[in-house]
Design a protein around this motif. Structure first.
Motif, PDB file in Angstrom:
ATOM      1  N   VAL A 283       0.994  -1.223   0.003  1.00 46.19           N
ATOM      2  CA  VAL A 283       0.012  -0.014  -0.079  1.00 46.19           C
ATOM      3  C   VAL A 283       1.004   1.324   0.002  1.00 46.19           C
ATOM      4  O   VAL A 283       1.849   1.315   0.846  1.00 46.19           O
ATOM      5  N   GLN A 287      -0.867   7.067   1.338  1.00 44.12           N
ATOM      6  CA  GLN A 287      -2.296   6.735   1.527  1.00 44.12           C
ATOM      7  C   GLN A 287      -2.427   6.900   3.060  1.00 44.12           C
ATOM      8  O   GLN A 287      -3.407   7.442   3.439  1.00 44.12           O
ATOM      9  N   GLN A 309      -6.866  -2.615   0.956  1.00 43.87           N
ATOM     10  CA  GLN A 309      -6.310  -2.314  -0.289  1.00 43.87           C
ATOM     11  C   GLN A 309      -5.007  -3.415  -0.125  1.00 43.87           C
ATOM     12  O   GLN A 309      -4.625  -4.070  -1.300  1.00 43.87           O
ATOM     13  N   ARG A 312      -5.535  -7.149  -1.535  1.00 42.26           N
ATOM     14  CA  ARG A 312      -5.522  -7.654  -2.994  1.00 42.26           C
ATOM     15  C   ARG A 312      -4.153  -8.563  -3.240  1.00 42.26           C
ATOM     16  O   ARG A 312      -4.107  -9.213  -4.232  1.00 42.26           O
ATOM     17  N   LEU A 386      -8.814  -4.284  -6.649  1.00 47.35           N
ATOM     18  CA  LEU A 386      -9.052  -2.904  -6.925  1.00 47.35           C
ATOM     19  C   LEU A 386      -9.953  -2.718  -8.385  1.00 47.35           C
ATOM     20  O   LEU A 386     -10.578  -1.866  -8.580  1.00 47.35           O
TER      21      LEU A 386
END
Length: 390
Positions: A283, A287, A309, A312, A386
């Protein structure tokens, strides 16, 4: 005379690929047919019978642990069911606890506390690099074998007992009216799913967040508890009691199950922790900085920004680890836990000699279980991706 032009077969890549694949499939089919034919011919020459009729014969041996009623008068098919259920049990226990342990240790790797962070690294490096079979032996022979005998059991409130022969727990016994409690549990589970979907849509619509976790826990505990009181407490507890040299009654968790579950959970959890660490690191750091600028706390950032996130990256790795755990459960034969491999491939095969049938059934079971895991994880992977795949 040749006109110098190549045939259409060479000029069309799709036709060429189709021809090559057809030839490959034909070759594989011929190879498998040859193996089966030679095997059947050799078995016939040696007078070995084939078929699944043996499944209806009496097994004539006891099994250490069974989730369904079983004794020596049952058939070989019953031994197959017992072994299958025992395999599923230890696999589910291992998957649940390894996931919890892996996520906790994976997130702890990013803790601001130096001790917690180093303990997470130590856990991963130690248990990931020790063969799982040695870990099973350690828990079974070094830890559980050192427990006291039944008369000197470690007790908790004179209701739970732990000794060298296993863990003994009170067993709830259903009485008339218990169906109302079971129904309340089903209603609560359905309500939790509906609540989660509604809360997500509400958040997408106006940005407001509901305490879904606490509301779900309230439904899961409150509804069955209300049904329990309305039905007049339709459950009693069967407490284990010491009779002779061992405990009788209650629920018995054999040491083989405990050792195997603990070893598989800890070993697989170390790999899951690494998967979680990789997912969190994937990530972008921006963020978290943006989330902090909005005033979110570290716990909220991890829950709302980072973990969604990171999933994934984590989910595909979880798929592999879960399948490895199921396959590693066959190591149960080293300590005598009666899983499918130990009971069916071990004892039943030795008694019947039906090697092909028994091995084929066992292979089919493990293949099916792993394919179901893969299917479920692939569905989850599509949900957390995503970019939605068409």
């Amino acid at each position: 005379m040749s006109n110098g032009k190549s045939p259409a077969f060479y000029n069309n890549p799709h036709v060429r690929a189709l021809v090559y694949q057809t030839l490959l499939l034909a070759g594989l089919g011929w190879f498998m047919f040859s193996i089966v034919s030679n095997t059947l011919a050799n078995m016939e020459a040696r007078g070995i019978r084939t078929g699944f009729d043996f499944l209806g014969n009496v097994a004539g041996f006891d099994i250490l642990m069974s989730l369904v009623p079983y004794d020596a008068s049952k058939t070989y098919f019953d031994t197959f069911i017992v072994g299958l259920l025992n395999t599923v049990l230890v696999s589910v226990i291992g998957i649940v606890f390894s996931t919890l342990l892996g996520f906790v240790m994976g997130v702890a790797n990013f803790s601001s506390n130096w001790l917690i962070r180093k303990l997470s690294v130590l856990y991963v490096e130690v248990f990931r690099n020790i063969p799982v079979l040695l870990q099973i032996f350690f828990w079974y022979f070094a830890v559980l074998a050192a427990l006291p005998n039944a008369r000197n059991s470690i007790s908790l409130g004179e209701a739970i007992f732990l000794n060298i022969r296993g863990l003994y727990l009170p067993k709830p016994v259903a009485e008339p009216g218990a169906g109302l409690v079971y129904g309340a549990i089903v209603v609560a589970l359905v309500g939790i799913v509906v609540l989660k979907v509604w809360a997500k849509r509400k958040q997408d619509r106006d940005g407001s967040q509901l305490p879904v976790l606490w509301m779900s826990l309230g439904m899961l505990v409150g509804l069955p508890l209300l049904a329990f009181m309305v039905a007049g407490a339709p459950f009693t507890l069967d407490f284990p009691t010491l009779r002779g040299f061992n405990f009788q009654g209650g629920i018995t968790v054999i040491p083989e199950l405990m050792a195997l579950s603990v070893a598989l959970s800890i070993y697989t959890g170390a790999f899951i922790a690494e998967a979680v660490r990789a997912g969190v690191q994937a990530v972008p750091h921006g963020q978290t900085e943006a989330a902090r600028s909005l005033g979110l706390r570290d716990g909220q950032i991890m829950k709302l920004i980072v973990v969604p996130q990171a999933m994934r990256v984590i989910v595909p790795l979880l798929n592999s680890e879960y399948q490895s755990l199921v396959k590693n459960s066959t190591l149960a034969t080293a300590i005598g836990y009666p899983d499918l491999f130990t009971v069916f491939v071990g004892t039943s095969l030795n008694q019947t000699g039906q090697a092909i049938e028994i091995v084929a059934m066992t292979l089919t079971v493990y293949f099916t279980v792993n394919m179901l895991i893969s299917l479920g994880m692939n569905l989850l992977n599509r949900k957390v991706a995503l970019v939605e795949r068409k």
